[in-house]
Design a protein around this motif. Structure first.
Motif, PDB file in Angstrom:
ATOM      1  N   SER A 146       0.824  -1.209   0.000  1.00 47.42           N
ATOM      2  CA  SER A 146       0.000   0.000   0.000  1.00 47.42           C
ATOM      3  C   SER A 146       0.858   1.259   0.000  1.00 47.42           C
ATOM      4  O   SER A 146       0.972   1.964   0.995  1.00 47.42           O
ATOM      5  N   LEU A 187      -2.927   5.240  -0.859  1.00 48.90           N
ATOM      6  CA  LEU A 187      -4.138   4.758  -0.202  1.00 48.90           C
ATOM      7  C   LEU A 187      -5.220   5.830  -0.224  1.00 48.90           C
ATOM      8  O   LEU A 187      -4.959   6.997   0.092  1.00 48.90           O
ATOM      9  N   GLN A 188      -6.455   5.417  -0.595  1.00 50.09           N
ATOM     10  CA  GLN A 188      -7.595   6.342  -0.604  1.00 50.09           C
ATOM     11  C   GLN A 188      -8.864   5.604  -0.207  1.00 50.09           C
ATOM     12  O   GLN A 188      -9.176   4.542  -0.748  1.00 50.09           O
ATOM     13  N   LEU A 189      -9.619   6.178   0.747  1.00 52.18           N
ATOM     14  CA  LEU A 189     -10.951   5.687   1.086  1.00 52.18           C
ATOM     15  C   LEU A 189     -11.959   6.328   0.153  1.00 52.18           C
ATOM     16  O   LEU A 189     -11.963   7.552  -0.044  1.00 52.18           O
ATOM     17  N   LYS A 216     -15.140   1.575   0.353  1.00 50.91           N
ATOM     18  CA  LYS A 216     -14.077   0.713  -0.152  1.00 50.91           C
ATOM     19  C   LYS A 216     -12.780   1.517  -0.218  1.00 50.91           C
ATOM     20  O   LYS A 216     -12.795   2.717  -0.509  1.00 50.91           O
ATOM     21  N   PHE A 217     -11.692   0.828   0.089  1.00 52.80           N
ATOM     22  CA  PHE A 217     -10.372   1.433  -0.075  1.00 52.80           C
ATOM     23  C   PHE A 217      -9.802   1.033  -1.423  1.00 52.80           C
ATOM     24  O   PHE A 217     -10.065  -0.061  -1.936  1.00 52.80           O
ATOM     25  N   TRP A 229      -5.846   0.886  -2.928  1.00 47.85           N
ATOM     26  CA  TRP A 229      -4.423   1.142  -2.729  1.00 47.85           C
ATOM     27  C   TRP A 229      -3.624   0.536  -3.872  1.00 47.85           C
ATOM     28  O   TRP A 229      -4.076  -0.408  -4.528  1.00 47.85           O
ATOM     29  N   GLU A 273      -8.910  -3.046  -4.875  1.00 47.05           N
ATOM     30  CA  GLU A 273     -10.041  -2.441  -4.178  1.00 47.05           C
ATOM     31  C   GLU A 273     -10.362  -3.343  -2.991  1.00 47.05           C
ATOM     32  O   GLU A 273     -10.409  -4.564  -3.124  1.00 47.05           O
ATOM     33  N   ILE A 276     -14.283  -2.818   3.171  1.00 50.13           N
ATOM     34  CA  ILE A 276     -13.961  -2.818   4.594  1.00 50.13           C
ATOM     35  C   ILE A 276     -14.938  -3.655   5.414  1.00 50.13           C
ATOM     36  O   ILE A 276     -14.638  -4.013   6.559  1.00 50.13           O
ATOM     37  N   ALA A 295      -5.272   5.457   7.133  1.00 52.70           N
ATOM     38  CA  ALA A 295      -6.485   6.235   6.851  1.00 52.70           C
ATOM     39  C   ALA A 295      -7.489   6.048   7.967  1.00 52.70           C
ATOM     40  O   ALA A 295      -7.586   4.968   8.564  1.00 52.70           O
ATOM     41  N   MET A 303     -11.120   5.282   9.186  1.00 52.32           N
ATOM     42  CA  MET A 303     -12.231   4.505   8.658  1.00 52.32           C
ATOM     43  C   MET A 303     -13.555   5.095   9.156  1.00 52.32           C
ATOM     44  O   MET A 303     -13.582   5.866  10.127  1.00 52.32           O
TER      45      MET A 303
END
Length: 573
Positions: free
Chosen positions: A74, A77-79, A84-85, A87, A123, A126, A424, A426
């Motif tokens: 990772s 990284l982006q939420l 869903k993340f 990375w 993807e 979570i 990140a 959550m």
């Protein structure tokens, strides 16, 4: 809230509801004055300015395994607003730990008839913890990113065939990256992307690029390139000004820090409004790799103007840290922090000291308006094998406390997280902790710091189970999730704390950042004082304009004396 002004706000609320009276601001909520002629918003820090303090806890956080295999290291990284993340790392680092679907391999540029069938982006759901590979056509190694107003991930720049690339990933169930390999005016490798008030982005610098450009939220747009000699002026022999720190300020200018110098820039004109004092201690940007954040902006009807915004910068490396590390001398990282009122001409850096020196840390704004500093190392700089001694203890920074009392050491991690790690916030308030690869390939043995694919969750102190009785619960079906600048909106909550009063309740809006190389781009937290809290209904006024809250998606939390709810996604336009 001052009694007279509070009475005025409540009177207006009872006379008008949000349908009949959509905004207390003239001009349809585009910003301006309330009827008495005073501006609505102000900026400062903390969640409780009244007599009551936050609920106390001795809990120092807790670590929990999340998933043993992230598939891909990772690096970025982006939420996303669909919980869903995403990375990804680089397509040029060889085999990862996940493959692309059969028959969907990536052609390797310059090598006819050769394909790469390894995944380099994923993807991650979570809730189910399902990992799905995503295919890049261009190399996003050391790129920039951010969420568009629609909630799409806009990725800019990278390496080699990806250095000028614009990529968009939308939110549909089986969406794939859409890419324009020549979308940018100049190559952007190790550049910084910051969202502006209208939802466009400014992207600064990159390796040997002493300029910036304005980018729209699409694959194709008119290229707007602006020279910025300041970036060249701040270049050391080993650079130390890559991934510069950029923050949109409430007046529409941008704070930009490169190496140890910072300016206030008008991004549309390219004019440098003023230069700030040099930040002492060493180099703050890659590869020195300190961390930075725009501290929370507080808005309320009781304080008339948005004039103040502070920036916090912590850690980094000595100017010749890379040269020394390549010789095997891992120099101590910077231990100090600087905090400055960026909007005030003549402001000076207020210096503070972390309990632990640090490079390569992530700095995250938390739902309760505190700051988390996590990951990193005590010696060396960013780069492959150029650091030693991982820092395993996160730090909690409390902006509203007195100088010298702002840092708290938290529970120690078991897994070292150094170069190419990321974190990140959550929706449930936990911190996703991922990555760490100090090696030029995926290496799992016979190296001091193996490539790390395990995911963890860190629970900050506000998730102490003893505080659950004070924790609000947002009733999403009865709450407004589409916000309009300057207009009234309502949030319905369930709260078992019968002693909670109006002044105990605050609402925060967190813009989820794009995190890479110790820097969380586009990160922003707005603290909103309610107009009214009664019988589980919180009535608020949305931020007045995009200079305070750029358009797009935010995680909204209701906070009861420092104890946040689970976040609800809202969109402001």
């Amino acid at each position: 809230m001052a009694p007279l002004l509070k009475a005025l706000c409540l009177a207006l609320f009872f006379v008008y509801d949000s349908a009949a009276f959509p905004s207390l601001l003239p001009g349809g909520g585009k910003g301006g004055l309330i009827p008495n002629g005073k501006a609505v918003f102000s900026v400062n820090f903390g969640l409780n300015d009244g007599d009551k303090s936050d609920y106390e806890t001795g809990f120092r956080g807790a670590w929990k395994a999340d998933n043993p295999n992230s598939g891909v290291s990772s690096m970025h990284l982006q939420l996303l607003p669909n919980n869903k993340f995403v990375w990804y790392d680089a397509v040029s680092l060889g085999p990862s730990n996940i493959t692309l679907p059969e028959g969907d391999c990536r052609p390797i540029p310059g090598k006819p008839n050769q394909v790469d069938c390894w995944g380099h982006a994923v993807e991650y759901d979570i809730e189910t913890k399902e990992i799905k590979p995503l295919k890049f056509m261009t190399d996003a190694w050391c790129s920039a990113g951010g969420l568009t107003p629609e909630g799409f991930l806009l990725s800019l720049g990278g390496f080699a065939d990806g250095s000028n690339a614009v990529r968009i990933l939308k939110l549909c169930e089986n969406c794939r990256w859409k890419e324009n390999a020549q979308g940018l005016a100049r190559p952007r490798w190790y550049s910084t992307q910051e969202k502006l008030e209208d939802g466009s982005f400014v992207i600064f610098g990159g390796r040997r690029e002493f300029n910036y450009e304005i980018v729209q939220s699409s694959l194709q747009f008119e290229k707007q390139l602006v020279d910025l000699p300041f970036i060249k002026e701040t270049t050391d022999p080993f650079e130390n000004n890559l991934y510069p720190f950029a923050f949109l300020l409430p007046d529409g200018t941008v704070f930009l820090l490169a190496n140890n110098r910072s300016i206030i820039l008008s991004p549309r004109s390219g004019q440098i409004v003023r230069e700030l004092p040099v930040l002492p201690g060493g180099s703050r940007n890659y590869p020195g790799s300190g961390s930075a954040a725009l501290l929370p902006l507080k808005i309320s009807a009781s304080k008339p103007f948005v004039t103040d915004a502070e920036v916090l910068v912590c850690g980094g490396g000595v100017h010749d840290g890379t040269q020394q590390a390549e010789k095997g001398n891992f120099m101590p990282a910077i231990q100090n922090c600087g905090r400055i009122l960026a909007t005030q001409p003549g402001a000076e850096w207020e210096m503070d000291m972390m309990p632990i020196r640090r490079t390569m840390a992530d700095m995250l704004l938390l739902p309760n308006a505190e700051v988390l500093i996590i990951n990193g190392a005590t010696d060396g700089v960013s780069g492959w094998t150029l650091a030693r001694n991982p820092t395993r203890k996160p730090l909690l920074y409390s902006p509203k406390k007195n100088l010298g009392e702002r840092f708290t050491e938290l529970a120690e991690a078991r897994i070292p997280r150094m170069y190419h790690s990321s974190t990140a916030v959550m929706p449930d308030g936990n911190i996703l902790v991922a990555g760490s690869n100090t090696n030029p390939r995926y290496l799992y043995k016979d190296v001091e710091f193996p490539t790390e694919l395990r995911l963890e969750r860190f629970a900050p102190p506000y998730l102490d189970p003893e505080l659950d009785k004070y924790r609000p619960e947002i009733i999403e079906d009865s709450s407004d999730s589409k916000l309009v600048y300057g207009q009234i909106f309502k949030v319905k909550i369930k709260l078992d704390d019968n002693e909670a009063e109006e002044d105990d309740i605050k609402v925060t809006m967190l813009a989820p950042p794009f995190t890479t190389h110790g820097y969380s781009m586009n990160q922003r937290l707005v603290v909103i004082d309610p107009i009214r809290y009664s019988r589980g209904k919180v009535t608020l006024m949305a931020p007045s304009n995009g200079r305070i809250a750029p358009p797009g998606y935010y995680l909204l939390f209701v906070v009861n004396r420092g104890v946040p709810s689970r976040g609800m996604w809202v969109q402001i336009l």
